[in-house]
Design a protein around this motif. Structure first.
Motif, short mmCIF file in Angstrom:
data_model
loop_
_atom_site.label_atom_id
_atom_site.label_comp_id
_atom_site.label_asym_id
_atom_site.label_seq_id
_atom_site.Cartn_x
_atom_site.Cartn_y
_atom_site.Cartn_z
N LEU A 594 33.72 -4.02 -29.53
CA LEU A 594 35.13 -4.05 -29.93
C LEU A 594 35.78 -5.39 -29.57
O LEU A 594 36.58 -5.93 -30.32
N LEU A 595 35.44 -5.88 -28.38
CA LEU A 595 36.06 -7.13 -27.92
C LEU A 595 35.58 -8.33 -28.71
O LEU A 595 36.27 -9.36 -28.77
N LYS A 596 34.39 -8.24 -29.31
CA LYS A 596 33.88 -9.35 -30.12
C LYS A 596 34.76 -9.57 -31.34
O LYS A 596 34.80 -10.67 -31.91
N GLN A 597 35.46 -8.52 -31.76
CA GLN A 597 36.29 -8.61 -32.96
C GLN A 597 37.70 -9.12 -32.67
O GLN A 597 38.48 -9.36 -33.59
N ALA A 600 41.23 -14.22 -29.95
CA ALA A 600 41.92 -14.65 -28.74
C ALA A 600 43.24 -15.34 -29.06
O ALA A 600 44.23 -15.19 -28.33
N GLU A 601 43.28 -16.07 -30.16
CA GLU A 601 44.49 -16.82 -30.52
C GLU A 601 45.71 -15.91 -30.69
O GLU A 601 46.86 -16.35 -30.49
N HIS A 607 53.19 -18.46 -21.78
CA HIS A 607 52.71 -18.48 -20.40
C HIS A 607 51.19 -18.59 -20.29
O HIS A 607 50.67 -19.12 -19.31
N PHE A 608 50.48 -18.04 -21.27
CA PHE A 608 49.02 -17.99 -21.18
C PHE A 608 48.39 -18.58 -22.43
O PHE A 608 48.63 -18.12 -23.55
N GLY A 609 47.57 -19.63 -22.21
CA GLY A 609 46.94 -20.32 -23.32
C GLY A 609 45.58 -19.74 -23.67
O GLY A 609 45.13 -18.74 -23.08
N LEU A 610 44.91 -20.41 -24.60
CA LEU A 610 43.63 -19.92 -25.09
C LEU A 610 42.56 -19.80 -24.00
O LEU A 610 41.82 -18.81 -23.97
N PRO A 611 42.43 -20.77 -23.08
CA PRO A 611 41.39 -20.63 -22.03
C PRO A 611 41.57 -19.36 -21.20
O PRO A 611 40.60 -18.66 -20.91
N THR A 612 42.82 -19.05 -20.82
CA THR A 612 43.06 -17.85 -20.02
C THR A 612 42.77 -16.58 -20.81
O THR A 612 42.15 -15.63 -20.29
N VAL A 613 43.17 -16.54 -22.07
CA VAL A 613 42.92 -15.36 -22.89
C VAL A 613 41.41 -15.14 -23.05
O VAL A 613 40.93 -13.99 -22.97
#
Length: 780
Positions: A594-597, A600-601, A607-613
């Motif tokens: 599920l998480l593969k789908q 992240a963007e 407050h939270f950018g792509l690296p954190t997500v």
């Protein structure tokens, strides 16, 4: 360019980052953030700088700030002397190192009364000027005009002029830089044995008549030479080759006096240049080169120790399983301690299967009783004296147990530093009524369950995975090793409800005092059920909570995310993801697809950018993932228990205990580590042994060389089993056409020293080429 901009730009070049990244990192560190916290939870601010870059940034920042402080002090001093010019200001501002800065300051540095000062007081500076101005006249004739009561003859007058010129030359920054640059490329290190020390210093025999280039001398050899010099066995010097290099240096000095012909004055000036080099400048340069060689060797040795320590701390844990720890001994007996899955001590005993009692039956009965009574799944056997004999005792005991009984797994465990822990104040507080020797058995059992949790209780220097660790700068070594421990602990994460105070003390944002407060709070109120409860701990405020929370784990608590590396400040993002997936944390683990789908963007906000997500998505897939490898142990060959049992050609399995610049030491179960020289690590050229192996690796080796008398074992990991080892050694020893002479009067390899603090003995390697480096160091 202001100071901050210059520092940011310089550091950016050093660590491969841009100035805004550096500025953001510096701001966070100056505000009290730790390196692990910044590396993990402030990636947006720093552009993803990792812990290695941040450590280097912090080190360079300290150096550059010290450099600027020194620059200001020098400018102030010269200004107070009313000698500060625009050109001097620019030169001081452009200096990039402390050495360059001190070279510029030399002429203005307050100093004790010198020969040159006395010569100036005696009115001889005009004589110096006269000789420089009129090279055709004889300096002796010129000197007669400057005789006085203080200068009674021509010789003293000329000596005074020479002293003035020598001091000026020794304080000329450009000349010092030129000489330094030449010598750093061409200088030769030459060592000679001190007469009468041949027998006392036999372990340093490879350096009794030795020379090699300063620039390429490896750290272990430099440290060996420095130790030999300290012990009064050898004396050595560093300088240019006498046939070509020394005349070249004299020519550089003479060029500063501009002798343009062959007049009497020119000849005198050349003699002064030669004298200045031999008496003053060569000594200055040698002192600098020795200091730089020592600093370089210390830095490399510290880096080797740090890499080995990191590998050891991040070694695979056997896990939370009931464990029997055995600390082998002969006359004093084998100390036994059983701990449960959490490391709590359950039972102890002392077994006497060896001389003088030889109570084998009693020892076997005790082991069987402890295993049955406490459901022991692992048996950790220390690798010290009588280790293999104890392992055989355990194997025989397990063979006697009924077939239907699940037998524990026996593992040989490094006991380096266990004795240090046993006698420590920490161990005394933890086990006040337990004999010191039995505490060692507890430590051995715990370090099998979780090496990281147990080894942090021991001063890193006592773990013994370095080379010449007792010779290097101890302050710098301690600082480097503490950083390694901090990074390792925070990379793995810590169970808040089971961690000891020493382990908690290495968590980002926690001091030893706060760690003790956490344990005291836990003992008084019970286990933590959420991370937020940390704010109830005495003296643990919001700032410390921000730094530490993400690295602390709570298993089966009220908040599932507390078991992950997701920081509490980002729980909102994690919950949005779970809500959109229609699953809770535990369900997501069962359906990682599920998480593969998930894009992240879609969850990036102010407050939270792509690296954190992306980090959050990784954690949701496998919360609290342990970065350490899966557990595996070496299987020692049956019947190979002493060095005398070894034969060339044997193929064995072993565990890497230490990695040095010249190779890797491997425990093959004979109480004596063997050495795999760097040339025998792989079927290709290996520059750094760490490219191939690390401490804790299980490897296959072949015995190439056994020296029972000196307890040395040569091993190979090459596919040909080291068949070409002799050929390789010959190739390594064959001098290059441009290589400096490298000889030994005796041709004997150096002997290892007794190890310190339970180490593997790599710090005592006296270092040499050829078979000397293929010989194993005495480990215990």
């Amino acid at each position: 360019m202001d100071r901050a901009t210059r520092i940011n730009r310089t550091i950016g070049q050093d660590i491969g980052a841009n100035a805004p990244q550096v500025a953001a990192a510096i701001k966070l560190l100056d505000e009290g953030a730790t390196v692990p916290f910044v590396a993990r939870y402030r990636k947006e601010a720093t552009g993803g700088l990792d812990d290695a870059q941040l450590r280097l940034l912090a080190e360079r920042l300290g150096y550059l700030r010290e450099l600027d402080d020194r620059r200001d002090a020098i400018l102030k001093s010269i200004r107070e002397q009313d000698k500060l010019t625009e050109a001097l200001t620019r030169a001081i501002g452009a200096a990039e190192t402390k050495t360059q800065l001190e070279d510029i300051y030399l002429p203005f540095k307050p100093k004790r009364r010198t020969k040159a000062m006395i010569a100036r007081e005696n009115g001889l500076e005009p004589l110096r000027d006269a000789i420089m101005a009129d090279r055709a006249r004889d300096p002796e004739t010129l000197a007669k005009a400057y005789l006085s009561e203080a200068v009674p003859d021509v010789k003293e007058a000329l000596n005074g002029a020479r002293d003035i010129l020598t001091e000026e030359l020794s304080e000329t920054a450009g000349l010092l830089g030129e000489l330094r640059g030449f010598l750093q490329k061409e200088a030769i290190v030459t060592a000679r044995v001190v007469a009468g020390q041949e027998e006392t210093g036999a372990k340093f025999s490879d350096y009794f008549d030795h020379s090699e280039k300063w620039a390429t001398m490896p750290s272990h050899r430099a440290l060996a030479l420095l130790r030999a010099m300290k012990e009064g066995v050898i004396r050595f010097e560093i300088g240019p080759d006498k046939e070509i290099g020394a005349p070249r240096c004299e020519a550089m000095v003479a060029a500063r006096l501009h002798p343009s012909g062959d007049g009497p004055g020119d000849r005198w000036l050349r003699d002064v240049a030669s004298w200045a080099w031999r008496v003053k400048l060569s000594t200055t340069m040698m002192t600098e080169l020795v200091a730089e060689l020592r600093a370089r060797a210390h830095e490399e040795a510290t880096a080797v120790f740090a890499r080995n320590l990191k590998d050891l701390l991040l070694a695979a844990p056997a896990g939370a399983r009931p464990t029997l720890g055995l600390d082998p001994g002969i006359r004093t007996g084998v100390k036994a301690a059983v701990i449960d899955a959490t490391g709590k001590l359950l039972a102890t005993d002392t077994l006497y299967p060896f001389q003088p009692r030889r109570d084998v039956a009693g020892a076997q009965a005790a082991i069987a009783r402890l295993v049955k009574a406490h459901g022991v799944e692992l048996i950790a056997i220390g690798n010290g004296t009588a280790s293999r004999e104890t392992e055989k005792l355990v194997a025989d005991t397990l063979a006697l147990m009924p077939a239907e009984v699940k037998k524990p797994t026996k593992v040989i465990v490094s006991e380096a530093g266990a004795s240090v822990y046993s006698a420590s104040e920490l161990a005394s507080r933890e086990f006040p009524d337990l004999d010191v020797s039995l505490r060692g058995a507890v430590s051995i059992a715990r370090r099998l369950q979780d090496p990281l949790a147990e080894l942090v209780k021991i001063e890193p220097k006592s773990i013994g995975v370095g080379q010449y660790q007792h010779d290097v700068d101890q302050r710098r070594l301690s600082k480097s090793l503490e950083a390694v421990v901090e990074d390792a602990v925070n990379a793995v994460g810590v169970d808040l409800n089971t961690a000891s105070a020493p382990l908690l003390a290495h968590v980002s944002g926690l001091t030893p005092g706060l760690a003790e407060s956490i344990v005291a709070h836990r003992d008084q109120t019970g286990a933590f059920t959420t991370r937020k409860e940390l704010l109830k701990v005495a003296r643990l405020g919001p700032r410390a909570f921000e730094q530490c929370a993400g690295f602390l784990r709570i298993r089966n608590g009220r908040e599932p995310l507390d078991a992950s590396a997701v920081h509490p400040e980002a729980y909102g993002v994690a919950r949005r993801i779970m809500t959109d997936c229609g699953r809770d944390l535990r369900s997501l683990q069962a359906e990682p697809g599920l998480l593969k789908q998930v894009r992240a963007e879609a969850y990036v906000d102010a407050h939270f950018g792509l690296p954190t997500v992306r980090d959050i998505l990784t954690e949701l897939e496998k919360p609290g993932r342990d970065p350490r490898p899966s557990f595996r142990t070496a299987t020692f060959a049956e019947g190979v228990e002493q060095i005398g049992d070894l034969r060339a050609g044997m193929r064995l399995e072993g565990t890497v205990t230490n990695v040095a610049a010249f190779g890797a030491f491997v425990d093959i179960g004979v109480h004596q580590d063997g050495l795999v020289h760097v040339s025998q690590l792989a079927d290709r050229f290996v520059k750094d042994p760490h490219e191939v192996v690390k401490a804790g690796d299980v490897v296959q080796v072949r015995v190439t060389e056994v020296d029972v008398a000196r307890k040395r074992i040569g091993l190979s990991m090459r596919k040909d089993g080291g068949a070409s080892a002799g050929e390789d050694r010959g190739a390594r020893q064959k001098p290059r056409p441009d290589a400096p002479r490298k000889t030994s009067k005796t041709g004997k390899p150096p002997r290892g020293q007794a190890p310190k603090n339970g180490g593997s003995g790599a710090e005592n390697q006296t270092g040499s080429l050829g078979s000397a480096l293929l010989a194993a160091m005495k480990k215990r």
